[in-house]
Design a protein around this motif. Structure first.
Motif, mmCIF file in Angstrom:
data_model
loop_
_atom_site.group_PDB
_atom_site.id
_atom_site.type_symbol
_atom_site.label_atom_id
_atom_site.label_comp_id
_atom_site.label_asym_id
_atom_site.label_seq_id
_atom_site.Cartn_x
_atom_site.Cartn_y
_atom_site.Cartn_z
ATOM 1 N N VAL A 82 33.564 -24.178 -16.303
ATOM 2 C CA VAL A 82 34.981 -24.108 -16.641
ATOM 3 C C VAL A 82 35.852 -24.157 -15.390
ATOM 4 O O VAL A 82 36.963 -24.644 -15.410
ATOM 5 N N LEU B 129 31.739 -36.920 -12.247
ATOM 6 C CA LEU B 129 32.174 -37.337 -13.578
ATOM 7 C C LEU B 129 31.056 -37.997 -14.383
ATOM 8 O O LEU B 129 31.169 -38.127 -15.587
ATOM 9 N N PRO C 88 31.381 -30.688 -24.460
ATOM 10 C CA PRO C 88 32.557 -30.876 -23.598
ATOM 11 C C PRO C 88 33.486 -29.661 -23.575
ATOM 12 O O PRO C 88 34.237 -29.477 -22.640
ATOM 13 N N LEU C 89 33.466 -28.854 -24.601
ATOM 14 C CA LEU C 89 34.319 -27.677 -24.600
ATOM 15 C C LEU C 89 33.725 -26.550 -23.768
ATOM 16 O O LEU C 89 34.365 -25.530 -23.554
ATOM 17 N N ARG D 21 33.610 -31.542 -10.778
ATOM 18 C CA ARG D 21 32.275 -31.944 -11.198
ATOM 19 C C ARG D 21 32.115 -33.475 -11.134
ATOM 20 O O ARG D 21 33.048 -34.199 -11.473
ATOM 21 N N LEU E 22 28.461 -35.333 -17.224
ATOM 22 C CA LEU E 22 29.201 -34.575 -18.233
ATOM 23 C C LEU E 22 28.289 -33.599 -18.953
ATOM 24 O O LEU E 22 27.140 -33.916 -19.228
ATOM 25 N N PRO E 23 28.784 -32.435 -19.248
ATOM 26 C CA PRO E 23 27.971 -31.498 -20.033
ATOM 27 C C PRO E 23 27.836 -31.998 -21.467
ATOM 28 O O PRO E 23 28.667 -32.783 -21.943
ATOM 29 N N VAL F 121 35.746 -28.190 -13.628
ATOM 30 C CA VAL F 121 35.840 -29.401 -14.440
ATOM 31 C C VAL F 121 36.279 -30.581 -13.583
ATOM 32 O O VAL F 121 35.713 -31.657 -13.648
ATOM 33 N N GLN F 122 37.284 -30.351 -12.745
ATOM 34 C CA GLN F 122 37.812 -31.483 -12.000
ATOM 35 C C GLN F 122 36.935 -31.848 -10.810
ATOM 36 O O GLN F 122 36.957 -32.976 -10.358
#
Lengths: 430, 430
Positions: free
Chosen positions: A321, A329, A336-337, A327, A332-333, A324-325
């Motif tokens: 959390v 790209l 996404p939430l 990580r 992706l986990p 996010v920026q």
């Protein structure tokens, strides 16, 4: 505070909590101010009673007592002024003082500035008892108005409830003081005129209403029940003298010595009330402190969670959390939430907002009694603005209309606001 | 400020005016924040529309447009974040930021943190159009919630009225954006399902309500009437496509190329709305500035009077109000209440209080529309706290109850608060 830079949502969440805590911490200043003002009020009530006795009495026996009480009042006045000064100091709790509170203080100071002159007039017997009483009463009214404004700035429901009970008590006690002054004059005259009898009755009834409201909004704590009972017992003594007063007239005069008995009985009762008042104020201070402590603990709890959150390894999925920026790209986990701590943050946000909504609701409930008074206050100033009358005339007009129409004061006030409230004041003209 | 020490009542009178001015000056930050947020909202609405078209379209023609719009949104997002940061900076206008405002910012930031992930999913077509739309819509809702909280902190009646009109407009525009997204999906499918038709109709009706409220709370200024008229004209174009959409079904499909026409028509209308919105925001900034200027002038007027008052010779009878305590006590004035300047001070106090009561009344009137929204907001969080449901579920539940019972949303909200509001949240448990 934290060594690592917090994620933006958490920084604002923490800032919101800090702001909330800051507002709650102002409750300490609030309860201290209420405490000091109530002491000044008590001192001035005594001074009013003694001055009244001095001005009505033929001898000079009261002179020393009046002077001693004036010295006591002046000492507490200095403390009150110092506490008020803190309200407008740059480093003081200025943030929390409302515009209305500062205006109310200005009003009271304006009257306090005249106090030494009044005292000198009393000492020289250069003023009538009624006039002196009414000057003291005006000053006491201005001081009570500050307590109302203070109650208006309380941001906690429990504290507001306690303040509403206290306010009704203080107002009831002030009416007892007015009754004492009125009775002293009557007994010293040997009898009560019809006008004075009506005034005595109105004051006794208004006291009842205040103490009923005090009981309805919480009343004394169990521990203070004894102090409150002794007020009741002393009321019985006074009631006998009230009955005697009501039976007098120009042809049926009583011994003027009864004035001393009346003064002693009324004073014993007011002093007993002061005892209850002190306990209520102690309780208020305790309550404010308890709310602040519990909010601080809550904030500390949050810090523990935040420390856990911010010490999580950024490459660890659980910490995503915050990153996010940052990580990559292309990594992706799956969800996404986010999961785990992400849910904790959402949970904290939801709890915070739910708690705010709940406390606003509680506060709105507790403030209903204050709101009613606000209507009357607002209507008074609407009349001042619209008709150019004085504050006192506006107040009298509202009360007269209420009496003549049999409506509650609040209903009259609402009508005035609806009818005249739309007319704006041009504040720039002097 | 003054070289001579001011009399205490005047110091507090001035402090009250300064406090009032300080609160008004926060309106500048407020209108700047509303401006920036509305620009970000507009950018994200466009991004939502383009992303939606990209996800529904088979080719990659939209990729560059989506990327360009995302860059534009990101640029304004950086400005918005910087402005928010000012809210919690020690030297910033922190005093005026409410706990609720900071919480709302935390909510929005929490969603903004997910935005880059969402964009990457859109670019990789790794998310369904509906899901992406709903994520953008959630973020936009969080941003609009901040504008509502900002409106709640406005302390001026005229500014509040302007904000209520603007808020309704922005909300209407957001519903237009949602309708655009919904329509793109339908036309690209070749027809609208019953569910999507119902959604389109609900969105169109809700828009109407918002724009009616916008007009009821002031609407566009005369100078902006042309911009508002062009929105109306563009609505007629859209209405034709709405009619076509309503007539489709699985057996009655239309040319998928209509999707581009729909997108263009909806976008032209939204852009025209953006034009109106810019004018409303310019007007808001102008209004805030005008209120601040007029308050500053008023304060300057007071300073002139204060200078006159404080330069009066202390031995001059006219200056006595400032020297009551310093005056030789054997030289009492004839009129103990003082005259001349004393009356001026009382006049200033009375005017100040009358003006406060008047502006509070005006503000209370202007805030009625906001209060209604507050009830719904509060009821939502009461449900979250009492039932442990999510915010979205709580909101849906309120709307469903309103639809099923035919009651206005606000009435349902009040009922929920009355029934469940008393149950306090234990905020300390996690």
């Amino acid at each position: 505070m934290q060594k690592k830079r917090l994620a933006p949502p958490l920084r604002f969440l923490m800032a919101a909590r800090q702001r909330e805590l800051g507002r709650l911490e102002a409750l300490t200043d609030l309860s201290r101010l209420v405490d000091l003002i109530s002491q000044l009020v008590h001192g001035l009530q005594k001074e009013r009673g003694l001055s009244n006795a001095l001005l009505c009495d033929v001898g000079d026996t009261m002179l020393a007592e009046v002077a001693a009480q004036a010295r006591d009042s002046a000492a507490i006045e200095a403390e009150v002024r110092a506490a008020w000064d803190c309200l407008i100091e740059p480093s003081g709790p200025a943030e929390h003082a409302s515009v209305r509170l500062l205006s109310a203080v200005a009003h009271a100071l304006q009257q306090l500035e005249q106090l030494e002159t009044l005292r000198e007039q009393v000492r020289r017997r250069a003023i009538a008892a009624e006039a002196a009483t009414s000057r003291y009463t005006g000053l006491l009214g201005a001081l009570l108005a500050i307590v109302f404004e203070l109650a208006d700035t309380a941001v906690d429901a429990d504290v507001t409830r306690a303040l509403v009970a206290l306010l009704n008590f203080i107002q009831g006690k002030e009416l007892c003081g007015q009754e004492r002054a009125c009775g002293v004059i009557g007994f010293l005259n040997g009898y009560f005129t019809d006008e004075r009898k009506a005034q005595m009755q109105a004051l006794a009834q208004a006291q009842e209403r205040c103490f009923d409201a005090f009981l309805a909004h919480g009343g004394p704590r169990d521990a203070d029940a004894q102090a409150w009972r002794s007020v009741g017992e002393l009321t019985e003594t006074l009631a006998r003298l009230r009955t005697i007063a009501a039976r007098t007239d120009a042809g049926q005069q009583v011994d003027r010595q009864l004035s001393a008995a009346w003064f002693a009985a009324a004073t014993a009762r007011i002093d007993a009330m002061h005892h209850v008042e002190r306990k209520l104020i102690d309780e208020l201070a305790r309550l404010c402190q308890a709310r602040i402590t519990s909010m601080r603990e809550e904030l500390a709890d949050h810090r523990v969670l935040l420390d856990q959150l911010s010490s999580a390894d950024p490459r660890d999925g659980a910490g995503r959390v915050f990153n996010v920026q940052a990580r990559p790209l292309n990594a992706l986990p799956d969800d996404p939430l986010g999961a785990g701590l992400q849910a904790s943050v959402l949970d904290m946000l939801a709890r915070q907002t739910a708690r705010l909504a709940d406390s606003e609701h509680q506060l709105a409930q507790a403030r209903k009694a204050l709101e009613e008074r606000k209507y009357v206050e607002r209507a008074k100033w609407v009349l001042v603005a619209a008709l150019g009358v004085t504050e006192k005339d506006a107040h009298d007009q509202l009360q007269k209309t209420a009496m003549n129409t049999g409506q509650p004061l609040q209903a009259v006030a609402r009508e005035v606001i609806d009818k005249l409230g739309g007319k704006r004041v041009d504040g720039r003209k002097r």
